[in-house]
Design an enzyme around this catalytic site. Structure first.
Site, PDB file in Angstrom:
ATOM      1  N   ASP A  63       0.861  -1.303  -0.245  1.00 51.07           N
ATOM      2  CA  ASP A  63      -0.153   0.127   0.231  1.00 51.07           C
ATOM      3  C   ASP A  63       1.222   1.257   0.151  1.00 51.07           C
ATOM      4  OD1 ASP A  63      -1.126   2.071   0.461  1.00 51.07           O
ATOM      5  OD2 ASP A  63      -2.976   0.765   2.702  1.00 51.07           O
ATOM      6  N   SER A 143      -0.909  13.159 -14.540  1.00 50.14           N
ATOM      7  CA  SER A 143      -2.289  13.363 -15.325  1.00 50.14           C
ATOM      8  C   SER A 143      -2.448  14.783 -16.163  1.00 50.14           C
ATOM      9  CB  SER A 143      -3.806  13.084 -14.551  1.00 50.14           C
ATOM     10  OG  SER A 143      -4.518  13.604 -15.454  1.00 50.14           O
ATOM     11  N   TYR A 156      -8.698  15.155  -7.154  1.00 54.81           N
ATOM     12  CA  TYR A 156      -7.857  13.855  -7.279  1.00 54.81           C
ATOM     13  C   TYR A 156      -7.105  15.090  -8.769  1.00 54.81           C
ATOM     14  CZ  TYR A 156      -5.992  10.648 -11.208  1.00 54.81           C
ATOM     15  OH  TYR A 156      -5.446  10.593 -12.148  1.00 54.81           O
ATOM     16  N   LYS A 160      -2.595  14.866  -8.259  1.00 54.18           N
ATOM     17  CA  LYS A 160      -1.467  15.358  -9.668  1.00 54.18           C
ATOM     18  C   LYS A 160      -1.204  16.510  -9.989  1.00 54.18           C
ATOM     19  CE  LYS A 160      -3.059  10.919 -10.604  1.00 54.18           C
ATOM     20  NZ  LYS A 160      -1.154   9.917 -10.223  1.00 54.18           N
TER      21      LYS A 160
HETATM   22  N1  NAD Z   1      -7.248   6.081 -16.342  1.00 55.26           N
HETATM   23  C1  NAD Z   1      -7.132   7.050 -16.549  1.00 55.26           C
HETATM   24  O1  NAD Z   1      -7.822   8.130 -17.850  1.00 55.26           O
HETATM   25  C2  NAD Z   1      -6.003   8.086 -15.958  1.00 55.26           C
HETATM   26  C3  NAD Z   1      -5.668   9.496 -16.585  1.00 55.26           C
HETATM   27  C4  NAD Z   1      -4.202  10.144 -16.124  1.00 55.26           C
HETATM   28  C5  NAD Z   1      -4.131   9.451 -15.296  1.00 55.26           C
HETATM   29  N2  NAD Z   1      -4.098   8.428 -14.403  1.00 55.26           N
HETATM   30  C6  NAD Z   1      -3.101   7.788 -13.409  1.00 55.26           C
HETATM   31  O2  NAD Z   1      -2.562   6.640 -13.774  1.00 55.26           O
HETATM   32  C7  NAD Z   1      -2.062   6.030 -12.753  1.00 55.26           C
HETATM   33  C8  NAD Z   1      -2.703   4.139 -13.607  1.00 55.26           C
HETATM   34  O3  NAD Z   1      -4.266   4.344 -13.365  1.00 55.26           O
HETATM   35  P1  NAD Z   1      -4.755   3.655 -14.196  1.00 55.26           P
HETATM   36  O4  NAD Z   1      -5.130   4.119 -15.597  1.00 55.26           O
HETATM   37  O5  NAD Z   1      -3.755   2.659 -14.509  1.00 55.26           O
HETATM   38  O6  NAD Z   1      -5.785   2.229 -13.681  1.00 55.26           O
HETATM   39  P2  NAD Z   1      -6.078   1.165 -12.398  1.00 55.26           P
HETATM   40  O7  NAD Z   1      -7.405   1.011 -11.610  1.00 55.26           O
HETATM   41  O8  NAD Z   1      -5.527   0.379 -13.724  1.00 55.26           O
HETATM   42  O9  NAD Z   1      -4.467   1.128 -12.096  1.00 55.26           O
HETATM   43  C9  NAD Z   1      -4.145   1.630 -11.097  1.00 55.26           C
HETATM   44  C10 NAD Z   1      -3.429   0.171  -9.971  1.00 55.26           C
HETATM   45  O10 NAD Z   1      -2.649   0.667  -8.694  1.00 55.26           O
HETATM   46  C11 NAD Z   1      -3.454   0.085  -7.765  1.00 55.26           C
HETATM   47  N3  NAD Z   1      -3.057   0.526  -6.561  1.00 55.26           N
HETATM   48  C12 NAD Z   1      -4.278   1.865  -6.072  1.00 55.26           C
HETATM   49  N4  NAD Z   1      -3.970   2.653  -4.565  1.00 55.26           N
HETATM   50  C13 NAD Z   1      -2.796   1.721  -4.568  1.00 55.26           C
HETATM   51  C14 NAD Z   1      -2.564   1.709  -3.231  1.00 55.26           C
HETATM   52  N5  NAD Z   1      -2.747   2.478  -2.384  1.00 55.26           N
HETATM   53  N6  NAD Z   1      -1.032   1.245  -3.211  1.00 55.26           N
HETATM   54  C15 NAD Z   1      -0.458   0.089  -3.653  1.00 55.26           C
HETATM   55  N7  NAD Z   1      -1.292  -0.225  -5.039  1.00 55.26           N
HETATM   56  C16 NAD Z   1      -2.573   0.443  -5.287  1.00 55.26           C
HETATM   57  C17 NAD Z   1      -4.520  -0.292  -7.971  1.00 55.26           C
HETATM   58  O11 NAD Z   1      -4.477  -1.647  -7.720  1.00 55.26           O
HETATM   59  C18 NAD Z   1      -4.333  -0.935 -10.065  1.00 55.26           C
HETATM   60  O12 NAD Z   1      -3.815  -2.244 -10.065  1.00 55.26           O
HETATM   61  C19 NAD Z   1      -3.098   6.483 -11.499  1.00 55.26           C
HETATM   62  O13 NAD Z   1      -1.875   7.159 -11.176  1.00 55.26           O
HETATM   63  C20 NAD Z   1      -3.908   7.320 -12.376  1.00 55.26           C
HETATM   64  O14 NAD Z   1      -4.359   8.203 -11.587  1.00 55.26           O
HETATM   65  C21 NAD Z   1      -5.118   7.407 -15.088  1.00 55.26           C
END
Ligand code: NAD
Length: 255
Positions: A63, A143, A156, A160
């Site tokens: 975590d 982001s 959020y 970022k």
């Molecule tokens: N998907 C989008 O549209 C988007 C856009 C911009 C930025 N992001 C960022 O990209 C990153 C990855 O997101 P994603 O889209 O792959 O989503 P996702 O939910 O598929 O992956 C996120 C992963 O982080 C893990 N996670 C969450 N909280 C955690 C914690 N406290 N400790 C350890 N692991 C943890 C989850 O279990 C998951 O496997 C994130 O930081 C998200 O904010 C996503």
């Protein structure tokens, strides 16, 4: 010669979405990968995928908002692979979209604990190891909303923004230690992230996809592999003169 031959890479949030794609691509380019995630089953299945494809990976549950667990994660990487060349602070999530004043204190704090403190802790424990071994590279997942926010995800987006500013400041603090720090600014992608942010059950509806696409000049949603390609570039020696940068992976959304 691959870009990550002999390199050890630690990716947080590597159990799904962007993190999974980053871990897979790093491995395909030669890296030994420590897959770290809160979700054990997902993380272990990514390790299996990498191993089945002939790569070398191990899983560490973490975590990222807990100092003791992040310290253990970095130690596990050093114990398993002997070093740490690249840290990708990618784990993160969003509260569900709503006007900021309708969110609870717990929702606000929860997002900052993971998205901001998680990056702080990853760097806090990884950087001394990188300094000792003579250098390294860090890539944070911020982001596009950090620089071009839209209504509904304000805390959020602010979290970022903090990641982006930490990236820039840290780049200055670590440059003389041969450590580069950059971040990527991804646009919308239909990963599990959307379950939390948009409250969707599984994947975005056609209408939701269309709404996002209207804001992206490139005319499509982002794919995890797009992020992986950008992260691998920033983490590689190809980006040797690049530090303190936020690379927009946004199909032109922020222009
Ligand atoms: N998907 C989008 O549209 C988007 C856009 C911009 C930025 N992001 C960022 O990209 C990153 C990855 O997101 P994603 O889209 O792959 O989503 P996702 O939910 O598929 O992956 C996120 C992963 O982080 C893990 N996670 C969450 N909280 C955690 C914690 N406290 N400790 C350890 N692991 C943890 C989850 O279990 C998951 O496997 C994130 O930081 C998200 O904010 C996503």
């Amino acid at each position: 010669m691959n870009r990550f031959d002999d390199k050890v890479v630690l990716v947080t949030g590597a159990g799904s979405g962007f993190g999974r794609a980053i871990a897979m691509r790093m491995s395909s380019e030669g890296a030994q990968v420590m897959v770290a995630d809160l979700a054990r089953e997902n993380g272990e299945s990514v390790v299996e995928e990498i191993t089945n494809a002939g790569g070398n990976a191990a899983f560490q549950t973490v975590d990222v908002s807990r100092a003791d667990q992040v310290e253990k994660m970095v130690e596990a990487c050093i114990e398993t692979y002997g070093r740490l060349d690249v840290l990708v602070n990618n784990a993160g999530y969003s509260h569900q979209a709503a006007a900021m004043w309708k969110l609870t204190e717990e929702q606000f704090v929860g997002v900052f604990e993971v998205n901001v403190k998680g990056v702080f802790l990853g760097c806090k424990y990884a950087i001394p190891k990188m300094i000792d071994q003579g250098g390294g590279a860090i890539v944070n997942t911020a982001s596009i909303a950090a620089v071009s926010p839209r209504p509904g995800l304000t805390p959020y987006n602010a979290s970022k923004g903090a990641v982006l500013t930490m990236t820039r400041g840290l780049a200055l603090e670590t440059a003389r230690h041969n450590i580069r720090v950059n971040c990527v600014n991804p646009v919308a992608s239909d990963t599990d992230f959307m379950k939390g942010a948009m409250g969707v059950q599984d994947r975005l509806s056609e209408d939701q996809v269309e709404t996002f696409i209207k804001t992206i000049p490139r005319g499509r949603l982002l794919e995890p592999d797009d992020v992986a390609a950008a992260v691998c570039f920033l983490a590689s020696d190809d980006a040797d003169m690049i530090t303190g940068t936020a690379l927009n992976v946004d199909g032109g959304r922020s222009v």
